[in-house]
Design a protein around this motif. Sequence first.
Motif, PDB file in Angstrom:
ATOM      1  N   ALA A  91      -8.033  -1.559  -0.209  1.00  0.00           N
ATOM      2  CA  ALA A  91      -6.798  -1.398  -0.980  1.00  0.00           C
ATOM      3  C   ALA A  91      -6.781  -2.319  -2.190  1.00  0.00           C
ATOM      4  N   GLN A 159       0.539  -0.422  -1.940  1.00  0.00           N
ATOM      5  CA  GLN A 159      -0.363  -0.009  -0.864  1.00  0.00           C
ATOM      6  C   GLN A 159      -1.163  -1.187  -0.343  1.00  0.00           C
ATOM      7  N   ALA A 300       5.261   0.617   1.956  1.00  0.00           N
ATOM      8  CA  ALA A 300       4.984   2.056   1.848  1.00  0.00           C
ATOM      9  C   ALA A 300       6.095   2.756   1.067  1.00  0.00           C
ATOM     10  N   ALA A 303       5.491   2.021  -2.586  1.00  0.00           N
ATOM     11  CA  ALA A 303       4.395   2.840  -3.112  1.00  0.00           C
ATOM     12  C   ALA A 303       4.859   4.275  -3.354  1.00  0.00           C
TER      13      ALA A 303
END
Length: 482
Positions: A91, A159, A300, A303
């Motif tokens: 990531a 992320q 999350a 993102a």
Amino acid sequence: MSRCYRAVLAPLATLMLLVGCAAVGPDYVAPSLPATQLPARFDELPAGLGPGSVEARWWGAFDEPALTGLVQRALAANHDIAIAAVRLEEARAMLRESRQGFLPRGGPALSYENRRWSEVQTPAGQSRQNETYRGAVDASWEIDLFGRVRRSVEAARAQAGSREALLRGVQASVAAEVAATWFELRGIEAELAVAADTRQSQRDSLSMVERQVNAGAATEFDRLRAEALLRSVEVSVPELERRRDASVNALAILLGEPPQRFTPPAAEPGEQALALRTIAVGEPTALLWRRSDIAAAERALAAATAQIGVETAGLYPEVQGSIGVVTGSLDGMSGASALSSFIGPMIRWSLLDTGRVRARIAASEARAREALIVYDQTVLRALQETDDAFKAHGAASNTLRLRLLESAANGEAARLARARFSEGEGVYLDVLEAERADYASRRALTAARTRQRLAVVGIYKALGGGWEVCAQARQPCDGASL
């Protein structure tokens, strides 16, 4: 600089000044939960629990050096932790790639051609052998007027944050699993010790009954009942040994070692304590940053929100700047008169794809709403798990206290029954019943002690503690090495 260049640079400079404009799409705002969902404090805590900061190195509260060593080994060698760490590296690499969107693309290009012409093709007085060199240097970059690149970087950063939170979650989970498996192993070993002690006691009892039978003070029926009780104790040993071996193997896997070569450390003799000490459980608001699943869900959501901006940028023109220098021969590389160059913006606008873009925007908005629901649900489940852990600890502590009283009473009853029978008082059925109850209560006491310790582990697991120690300097917590 020629007027042509100035004519191109003027609008290009204007476009560059617009790069600082706000990016399209919604700006992320961290979610806030209603007070009804997140209480200010934990109410009606069972005995043994209280306010205060949650201990990061919580396994040290058990005062077992063997357990502390096992947790440290697992944090440094566990494969699940290593997998999560590698995913975090991936990531972070994707984040670095996203940041490259702000930088130019391109570079030098060189070519060489050696051609031999036919006599027909060759002009008079020139060589049939011909060498050609070409060189070019070009660069292009996206002028991020509408924030597509910036939103992409935001999404990649979120992320990476989610993967980091997941790594913390695996670290905390592995520490809890090691502790739970260790206490289960110790509990099984304690049951085996109870079985061994009871088996020896039953053998002595069987010998006593046989002497009574030979002396005419007991019957063959009494001897058979004594032997049956002995066999009932012995038959429990193979299953306990199987469970012990399974726990050892599970512990080996947690430590990243082959089960065939793993030997668990020796443990100190177990104590009869009802509880370790008062456990500080903190406040519910601390769960938002300590629980890794909540942190991962929040990242999350961030993102997913940034991805809406990435898709929304597709409704607007994509502007690129480009610059380059070209030469047609090797000699021309050093002569400005032989160089040709270019500079200018390029605008691409996919007007015919508007329907597809809007569909992708709608899909990204739906994913963002889903991420928000997942975040809300994750917080509620964290509160549920924490409350369940508190209640399980209270129940386990009460059960252990009662099992201690029960075991003490049955042990004394069995002692008195054997003494009376050896002195010729009472019947052997009383001895059998008392010894059977004594064995059952001793095993139940051992299981209750194990459940009480597992309940403590469950509290720390529900509170999300443990990963903080991995943030300390020189703390090996990256799992198995490649």
